[in-house]
Structures are given as structure tokens and as C-alpha cells.
Design a protein around this motif. Structure first.
Motif, short mmCIF file in Angstrom:
data_model
loop_
_atom_site.label_atom_id
_atom_site.label_comp_id
_atom_site.label_asym_id
_atom_site.label_seq_id
_atom_site.Cartn_x
_atom_site.Cartn_y
_atom_site.Cartn_z
N ASN A 130 36.17 46.12 28.52
CA ASN A 130 35.45 45.19 27.66
C ASN A 130 34.23 45.74 26.95
O ASN A 130 33.65 45.04 26.12
CB ASN A 130 35.01 43.97 28.48
CG ASN A 130 36.18 43.23 29.08
OD1 ASN A 130 37.08 42.80 28.37
ND2 ASN A 130 36.17 43.06 30.40
N ASP A 177 30.26 36.49 35.61
CA ASP A 177 31.13 35.65 34.78
C ASP A 177 30.63 35.75 33.35
O ASP A 177 29.79 36.60 33.02
CB ASP A 177 31.16 34.20 35.28
CG ASP A 177 29.78 33.55 35.33
OD1 ASP A 177 28.86 34.00 34.60
OD2 ASP A 177 29.60 32.58 36.09
N GLU A 178 31.13 34.86 32.50
CA GLU A 178 30.77 34.92 31.08
C GLU A 178 29.30 34.61 30.83
O GLU A 178 28.77 34.88 29.75
CB GLU A 178 31.65 33.97 30.27
CG GLU A 178 31.46 32.49 30.57
CD GLU A 178 32.27 32.01 31.78
OE1 GLU A 178 32.28 30.78 32.02
OE2 GLU A 178 32.90 32.85 32.45
#
Length: 212
Positions: A130, A177-178
Motif C-alpha cells: 500500500n 486500521d484506516e
């Protein structure tokens, strides 16, 4: 009493440069002889959009700058030699395709959870998949062998891997997490105390930091 860093309005550029390109965060750092608090002033034009997430910029700092919130496996000294941070030892196979790194067993994240090789492997695999700032195409997979040993399996030999290990801040798998970039948890020298978006970020010294 905490010793705030007195503003000298030094414009500095925290630059991430790697195979895939570079990114920069311009900030005014406040300085003093104290180390209890760091204030980074950030106008909206230079604020990290994804917050303080190493996969998207912050914590993937250049070789003369540490990510403050997160720890790295190695560090780059001022003479560009490699020093140790989380890592206690590392080695590479004869074919250059496997790097084995031993890490400290006394490190905790600021939420009290221990930092293990699983977190290291997670961080690097997440960056491989990512990262928007660095190219990790040389990395095939990071694997936690046990709590204090991580192996990096490479697609191709990459001799400067110890320098790469100095620019990737380690994040906690259990708390990632996001929204991580907005509320980062790390094991580094500082804890993010306050973020006034478009103005400043205040980092306070981590009382449980394992290093100096």
C-alpha cells in the motif's frame, strides 16, 4: 514541568527518497535544549493528508530524521553508517535473498502491548502492498519466525536493505486500521499529544521509551 521547544522558525524539509520517488513535508520545528516536547507547525499545504502513517508518508523519513512516533529497525548515523534501534542483529544469506533480523524483546507500544516480530512483518507487508511514497517491489514477503525474529524474503538481492530498515516506522498490527494516521500508536521517543489541523502538532516524550 515540561520544557517546550522555543521557536526558531527553522524551515526544514522532511524528505522521503527511495526507488519509487520522493515526498516532502515542510514544517517549522521549534527547538530547545529540552527533549520533553516537540512542536511541529504545519500549514494545510504541507500537512500529511493520511496523517501519521508510515505507509503514506509520515514515519518513512529520510536517513537523517526519525519518525518520532514510531521506532525503526535500524538508524542511519551522521556518517551514514548503520546503527541499531529495534534491531539487535541482522544478517543476509549468501544469495542475498533473505535478510534475518533479531529485534529487542523489551519494547512496548504506548498502549501497553508488546512490539513483536509480527508487528514488524505486518508493517513491511503493508508498505509493500500500500505504500504511496516508497517502492517495495524488491520485497517478496516479511515473515515473523518467532516473537523476536523476522525474515525478509526478497524478489531480488537488495544490498542497501539496512538503509531501508532505517526509514520505516513500525506500527502495531492490533491497532492498525484506516484511521491509524489520525490517532497513531507507536513505540518511539514521542507520543502525539495534540493535532490542531492546519496549525501544529505537539509531540510529548514517551515516558516508557526503551532508549535514551
Amino acid at each position: 514541568m515540561k520544557r517546550k521547544l522555543l521557536a526558531v522558525l527553522m524551515a526544514v524539509c522532511m524528505t522521503t527518497t527511495f526507488v519509487g520517488g520522493s515526498t516532502a513535508v515542510w514544517a517549522a520545528l521549534e527547538e530547545s535544549t529540552g527533549k520533553d516536547e516537540v512542536i511541529v507547525t504545519m500549514p494545510t499545504t504541507s500537512e500529511p493528508e493520511a496523517g501519521f502513517d508510515p505507509a503514506y508518508g509520515w514515519g518513512a523519513g529520510e536517513h537523517v530524521h526519525e519518525p518520532l512516533i514510531q521506532s525503526t529497525l535500524t538508524v542511519t548515523n551522521t556518517d551514514l553508517s548503520i546503527g541499531m534501534d529495534l534491531a539487535t542483529d541482522y544478517s543476509v544469506s549468501e544469495d542475498g535473498l533473505t535478510w534475518t533480523v533479531k529485534i529487542r524483546d523489551d519494547v512496548k507500544f504506548t498502549d501497553g502491548e508488546p512490539l513483536t516480530a509480527e508487528d514488524v512483518a505486518f508493517t513491511y507487508n503493508n508498505c509493500r502492498d500500500n505504500s504511496s511514497v516508497n517502492d517495495f517491489s524488491m520485497l517478496k514477503e516479511a515473515v515473523a519466525v518467532d516473537d523476536t525474529t523476522v525474515e525478509f524474503h526478497m524478489n531480488t538481492p537488495f544490498a542497501v536493505w539496512p538503509y531501508t530498515m532505517a526509514i520505516v516506522g513500525i506500527v502495531p498490527e492490533h491497532a492498525y486500521d484506516e484511521n491509524y494516521g489520525q490517532n497513531p500508536i507507536g513505540s518511539g521517543r514521542y507520543i502525539m499529544k495534540q493535532w490542531d489541523k492546519g496549525q501544529q502538532v505537539i509531540f510529548e516524550a514517551n515516558p516508557d521509551y526503551y532508549g535514551e
